[in-house]
Write a protein that holds these residues in place. Structure first.
Motif, mmCIF file in Angstrom:
data_model
loop_
_atom_site.group_PDB
_atom_site.id
_atom_site.type_symbol
_atom_site.label_atom_id
_atom_site.label_comp_id
_atom_site.label_asym_id
_atom_site.label_seq_id
_atom_site.Cartn_x
_atom_site.Cartn_y
_atom_site.Cartn_z
ATOM 1 N N GLY A 71 92.991 8.111 10.800
ATOM 2 C CA GLY A 71 94.158 9.630 10.893
ATOM 3 C C GLY A 71 94.238 11.080 11.297
ATOM 4 O O GLY A 71 93.069 10.527 12.873
ATOM 5 N N ASP A 72 94.590 11.523 11.460
ATOM 6 C CA ASP A 72 94.508 12.521 12.930
ATOM 7 C C ASP A 72 93.436 13.046 13.173
ATOM 8 O O ASP A 72 93.130 14.627 13.966
ATOM 9 N N GLY A 73 93.063 13.695 11.753
ATOM 10 C CA GLY A 73 91.517 14.304 11.435
ATOM 11 C C GLY A 73 91.718 15.617 11.632
ATOM 12 O O GLY A 73 93.075 16.472 11.233
ATOM 13 N N ARG A 74 91.091 16.678 12.372
ATOM 14 C CA ARG A 74 91.154 17.863 11.951
ATOM 15 C C ARG A 74 92.138 18.644 12.898
ATOM 16 O O ARG A 74 91.611 18.890 14.428
ATOM 17 N N ALA A 75 93.457 18.042 13.545
ATOM 18 C CA ALA A 75 93.770 18.780 14.986
ATOM 19 C C ALA A 75 94.165 20.048 14.917
ATOM 20 O O ALA A 75 94.501 20.889 15.965
#
Length: 279
Positions: A71-75
């Motif tokens: 996923g986007d992770g810690r954007a």
């Protein structure tokens, strides 16, 4: 490599050892999880961005290779401040990949767990679905195909990885099926629903709607997901049309990050709509 735990006074050492996991970097946490499953984190070199990945022992020339897209992770560090490191802290998808008995690969996104000169905040915020990101992922798939000899891919995307899975399926002829968990199926609609600034420089999966309508796909939606509202999947479904090969399943009690282990175990091996026609 220096960590915040280094130089800890002696009288705090015992307490620090109890919290050592909290002092590990995201890359170290991923490596620890992989090692616990008999795997090793490696790096695929693509043109612009090296990509971290991990795979179990895969039979030679497996006909279909399942690739888990992170996923986007810690954007974002705060609501207005981008993170300096987009690597996910919650390794739910990696855990699902490592637990999967089917030939599978866990593939991180650009700038997650490994950095490169082009890793600027724009690449995990506004440009998280940009052409550069897609090119790197496509090159990674090409390398995996040469390495493992598979004929085709099944892509499993979590959160923003769902958008990338669909974009890859729209651009390639070797993606046979797609499954998503809490997937962002339409970043443009997602931004509208949450009243966010549009993702300038990012691509939209629905630009490939005609091809996507023919791809076997299943989308597991969190019944309690507030980060990717159900309205996003509903919009994607309408745009694809009633005759598409898409299945949508709401998972009661699942939020964006919680409730997926049991649901995925139940659904990961079930046949997908139109799957036979994709062989």
């Amino acid at each position: 490599m220096t960590h915040r735990c280094a130089g800890m006074p002696g009288f705090l050492l015992a307490l620090g050892m109890l919290a050592i996991a909290g002092c590990q970097s995201p890359r170290e946490n991923l490596e620890t999880l992989a090692a616990a499953h008999g795997q090793r984190v490696e790096v695929l070199q693509t043109r612009d961005y090296p990509l971290a990945y991990s795979a179990a022992r895969i039979p030679a020339a497996a006909p279909l290779l399942r690739v888990y897209l992170e996923g986007d992770g810690r954007a974002w560090a705060t609501a207005t401040q981008p993170s300096l490191d987009p690597s996910p802290r919650h390794l739910m998808l990696a855990q699902l990949a490592f637990d999967d008995p089917q030939p599978s690969v866990y593939l991180a996104r650009p700038c997650q767990f490994v950095t490169a000169p082009g890793c600027t905040p724009a690449m995990w915020t506004a440009r998280r679905f940009s052409p550069e990101v897609l090119v790197s992922l496509e090159q990674a798939l090409d390398q995996l195909k040469r390495r493992y000899g598979n004929q085709a891919f099944e892509l499993v995307g979590y959160s923003g990885g769902g958008a990338l899975a669909l974009l890859l399926a729209g651009r390639r002829d070797d993606v046979r099926q797609v499954q998503t968990l809490a997937g962002n199926l339409s970043p443009a609609e997602w931004a509208r629903e949450l009243e966010l600034t549009p993702l300038q420089g990012s691509l939209e999966p629905l630009q490939y709607r005609q091809r996507l309508a023919t791809i076997a796909q299943r989308h597991l939606l969190g019944g309690d997901d507030r980060q990717v509202p159900a309205a996003v999947a509903a919009y994607y479904r309408r745009q694809l049309g009633a005759a598409s090969c898409a299945q949508f399943v709401s998972i009661a009690g699942a939020s964006h990050e919680q409730g997926w282990a049991q649901a995925w175990q139940q659904w990961r091996s079930r046949p997908l709509p139109c799957a036979n026609s994709q062989q």
